[in-house]
Design a protein around this motif. Structure first.
Motif, mmCIF file in Angstrom:
data_model
loop_
_atom_site.group_PDB
_atom_site.id
_atom_site.type_symbol
_atom_site.label_atom_id
_atom_site.label_comp_id
_atom_site.label_asym_id
_atom_site.label_seq_id
_atom_site.Cartn_x
_atom_site.Cartn_y
_atom_site.Cartn_z
ATOM 1 N N PRO A 231 0.792 -1.234 0.000
ATOM 2 C CA PRO A 231 0.000 0.000 0.000
ATOM 3 C C PRO A 231 0.824 1.283 0.000
ATOM 4 O O PRO A 231 0.454 2.266 -0.641
ATOM 5 C CB PRO A 231 -0.833 -0.122 1.285
ATOM 6 N N HIS A 232 1.943 1.292 0.716
ATOM 7 C CA HIS A 232 2.734 2.519 0.803
ATOM 8 C C HIS A 232 3.413 2.840 -0.533
ATOM 9 O O HIS A 232 3.470 4.013 -0.947
ATOM 10 C CB HIS A 232 3.764 2.386 1.932
ATOM 11 N N ASP A 233 3.909 1.820 -1.222
ATOM 12 C CA ASP A 233 4.514 2.037 -2.539
ATOM 13 C C ASP A 233 3.462 2.480 -3.555
ATOM 14 O O ASP A 233 3.709 3.359 -4.393
ATOM 15 C CB ASP A 233 5.201 0.755 -3.023
ATOM 16 N N VAL A 234 2.281 1.857 -3.479
ATOM 17 C CA VAL A 234 1.196 2.225 -4.397
ATOM 18 C C VAL A 234 0.754 3.661 -4.139
ATOM 19 O O VAL A 234 0.525 4.437 -5.074
ATOM 20 C CB VAL A 234 0.005 1.257 -4.249
ATOM 21 N N TYR A 235 0.646 4.025 -2.855
ATOM 22 C CA TYR A 235 0.259 5.406 -2.532
ATOM 23 C C TYR A 235 1.259 6.402 -3.096
ATOM 24 O O TYR A 235 0.874 7.442 -3.671
ATOM 25 C CB TYR A 235 0.141 5.595 -1.020
ATOM 26 N N GLU A 236 2.549 6.129 -2.945
ATOM 27 C CA GLU A 236 3.572 7.036 -3.462
ATOM 28 C C GLU A 236 3.444 7.204 -4.971
ATOM 29 O O GLU A 236 3.613 8.298 -5.498
ATOM 30 C CB GLU A 236 4.974 6.519 -3.105
ATOM 31 N N ARG A 237 3.125 6.119 -5.663
ATOM 32 C CA ARG A 237 2.960 6.204 -7.115
ATOM 33 C C ARG A 237 1.747 7.082 -7.458
ATOM 34 O O ARG A 237 1.814 7.902 -8.373
ATOM 35 C CB ARG A 237 2.803 4.809 -7.708
ATOM 36 N N ILE A 238 0.646 6.914 -6.746
ATOM 37 C CA ILE A 238 -0.544 7.744 -6.977
ATOM 38 C C ILE A 238 -0.217 9.211 -6.723
ATOM 39 O O ILE A 238 -0.585 10.098 -7.506
ATOM 40 C CB ILE A 238 -1.711 7.287 -6.079
ATOM 41 N N ARG A 239 0.483 9.481 -5.635
ATOM 42 C CA ARG A 239 0.812 10.865 -5.275
ATOM 43 C C ARG A 239 1.710 11.515 -6.322
ATOM 44 O O ARG A 239 1.498 12.665 -6.713
ATOM 45 C CB ARG A 239 1.497 10.897 -3.911
ATOM 46 N N ILE A 240 2.696 10.782 -6.799
ATOM 47 C CA ILE A 240 3.621 11.324 -7.791
ATOM 48 C C ILE A 240 2.915 11.573 -9.131
ATOM 49 O O ILE A 240 3.117 12.594 -9.785
ATOM 50 C CB ILE A 240 4.822 10.376 -7.980
ATOM 51 N N LEU A 241 2.057 10.636 -9.535
ATOM 52 C CA LEU A 241 1.398 10.740 -10.837
ATOM 53 C C LEU A 241 0.292 11.785 -10.867
ATOM 54 O O LEU A 241 0.045 12.403 -11.912
ATOM 55 C CB LEU A 241 0.821 9.378 -11.241
ATOM 56 N N THR A 242 -0.405 11.983 -9.747
ATOM 57 C CA THR A 242 -1.618 12.800 -9.766
ATOM 58 C C THR A 242 -1.638 13.951 -8.780
ATOM 59 O O THR A 242 -2.528 14.807 -8.859
ATOM 60 C CB THR A 242 -2.854 11.919 -9.470
ATOM 61 N N HIS A 243 -0.735 13.970 -7.814
ATOM 62 C CA HIS A 243 -0.757 14.947 -6.718
ATOM 63 C C HIS A 243 -1.968 14.777 -5.804
ATOM 64 O O HIS A 243 -2.299 15.685 -5.038
ATOM 65 C CB HIS A 243 -0.729 16.395 -7.256
ATOM 66 N N HIS A 244 -2.617 13.625 -5.876
ATOM 67 C CA HIS A 244 -3.765 13.355 -5.012
ATOM 68 C C HIS A 244 -3.358 12.442 -3.856
ATOM 69 O O HIS A 244 -2.402 11.672 -3.956
ATOM 70 C CB HIS A 244 -4.904 12.701 -5.806
ATOM 71 N N ASP A 245 -4.129 12.556 -2.786
ATOM 72 C CA ASP A 245 -3.846 11.774 -1.588
ATOM 73 C C ASP A 245 -4.611 10.444 -1.640
ATOM 74 O O ASP A 245 -5.309 10.147 -2.611
ATOM 75 C CB ASP A 245 -4.255 12.572 -0.348
ATOM 76 N N ALA A 246 -4.480 9.655 -0.600
ATOM 77 C CA ALA A 246 -5.196 8.383 -0.484
ATOM 78 C C ALA A 246 -5.400 8.073 0.997
ATOM 79 O O ALA A 246 -4.713 8.625 1.865
ATOM 80 C CB ALA A 246 -4.427 7.254 -1.166
ATOM 81 N N THR A 247 -6.336 7.203 1.286
ATOM 82 C CA THR A 247 -6.619 6.766 2.657
ATOM 83 C C THR A 247 -6.441 5.256 2.739
ATOM 84 O O THR A 247 -6.914 4.526 1.854
ATOM 85 C CB THR A 247 -8.052 7.148 3.083
ATOM 86 N N MET A 262 -6.368 -1.824 2.026
ATOM 87 C CA MET A 262 -7.042 -1.228 0.879
ATOM 88 C C MET A 262 -6.824 0.277 0.874
ATOM 89 O O MET A 262 -6.979 0.945 1.903
ATOM 90 C CB MET A 262 -8.538 -1.528 0.905
ATOM 91 N N LEU A 263 -6.467 0.813 -0.272
ATOM 92 C CA LEU A 263 -6.309 2.251 -0.464
ATOM 93 C C LEU A 263 -7.559 2.820 -1.139
ATOM 94 O O LEU A 263 -8.121 2.218 -2.065
ATOM 95 C CB LEU A 263 -5.091 2.553 -1.333
ATOM 96 N N TYR A 264 -7.989 3.967 -0.649
ATOM 97 C CA TYR A 264 -9.113 4.698 -1.240
ATOM 98 C C TYR A 264 -8.581 6.028 -1.747
ATOM 99 O O TYR A 264 -7.922 6.773 -1.019
ATOM 100 C CB TYR A 264 -10.184 4.930 -0.178
ATOM 101 N N SER A 265 -8.834 6.341 -3.034
ATOM 102 C CA SER A 265 -8.348 7.597 -3.598
ATOM 103 C C SER A 265 -9.308 8.070 -4.679
ATOM 104 O O SER A 265 -9.917 7.255 -5.388
ATOM 105 C CB SER A 265 -6.938 7.423 -4.178
#
Length: 306
Positions: A231-247, A262-265
């Protein structure tokens, strides 16, 4: 005497500035080209499909054609399209300058002026006499022209400004609401000039709206639910690609009985494909559920209009 280090430093600065200038010129050149193509399509469409079908395309273009028809039929006055359309856009242009960005508004003004002039000077000719075909394909061309402009940070004027304003300020995809508002213009045209033309115009406007919804997704949102072992690696990828956060949620898988994460974004719809590809690169076994989000309320990163 200037040192070698200073000369190298100046050379680097000159190179970087040159790259910035070239990239800016390429970006603005592409933007101007796309806006020109969009304006050409608008002028061509109004001179051929809309004119041949006697349609009222909705929005400020429809209001302009309605005013032209009223002046022609009831007062025997032939008004140029430019003379009516540009003044009608003064309030939307003010909204654009105040809320949507200077460059966005300036390029939109370029499309408005060029599209209006082309509508007046391009020769009218009939591609087909089938009004249903005219309504469908005219609407598709109109939606494509608007989408081309929107993609590079401009608009065709009129209700485009209003729709983007509500999308920016309220976080909603407003194109279908604008379609509903256009029905009032078409109803007025129906009362004055016959409901056949007005009903065909609704088909035209519906096709326009659906093409924009398909091609331009900036103000559409998608929610991602991602079950992953990283989850932490996936979150970092989402943040880098979109500048959006996740829960991050932790729970229990009902089938295996083991702990799962589970990540919610929520991200822009145009970003979904690249985010899924990025997630697959990190965790090929991730389970990803995506669904459209109609409206959000709260802090959400928005790519600014320049």
């Amino acid at each position: 005497m200037v040192s070698t280090t200073m000369i190298e430093y100046r050379a680097v600065i000159k190179y970087v500035m040159g790259e910035i200038i070239m990239n800016t010129l390429k970006k603005e050149g592409k933007r101007l080209l796309f806006c020109t193509v969009g304006a050409l399509l608008v002028g061509f469409n109004l001179s051929t499909f809309v004119s041949a079908g006697g349609l009222f395309p909705g929005g400020f273009a429809g209001a302009t054609i309605l005013i032209q028809e009223i002046c022609r039929v009831f007062f025997s006055i032939e008004l140029p399209y430019t003379l009516v359309y540009i003044p009608l856009n003064l309030i939307p242009i003010y909204i654009g300058l105040k809320y949507l960005g200077r460059n966005f508004t300036l390029y939109s003004m370029y499309v408005i002026v060029l599209g209006s002039i082309l509508t007046d000077i391009l020769p009218s000719f009939d591609i087909t006499v089938d009004v249903l075909l005219i309504s469908i394909f005219g609407g598709i061309i109109n939606g494509t022209a608007i989408s081309i402009c929107l993609t590079v940070g401009a608009s065709g004027g009129g209700t485009d400004f209003i729709s983007i304003y509500f999308s920016e300020k309220k976080g909603i995809d407003a194109w279908n609401y604008i379609f509903m508002a256009n029905i009032f213009i078409l109803a007025s045209a129906g009362v004055l000039f016959g409901f056949d033309r007005a009903l065909y115009s609704i088909i035209y406007q519906f096709c326009t709206t659906q093409v924009i919804q398909l091609l331009f997704k900036r103000y559409q949102k998608h929610t991602l639910l991602i079950i992953t072992s990283k989850p932490h690696d996936v979150y970092e990828r989402i943040r880098i690609l979109t500048h959006h956060d996740a829960t991050l949620f932790r729970g229990t898988g009902c089938y295996m009985g083991g702990e799962v994460e589970m990540l919610y974004s929520v991200i822009g719809s145009e970003e979904v494909s690249k985010v899924i590809r990025g997630i697959r690169e990190i965790d090929p076994k991730a389970f990803i559920n995506t669904f459209k989000t109609e409206q959000i309320d709260g802090r959400f990163y928005k790519r600014p209009n320049d």
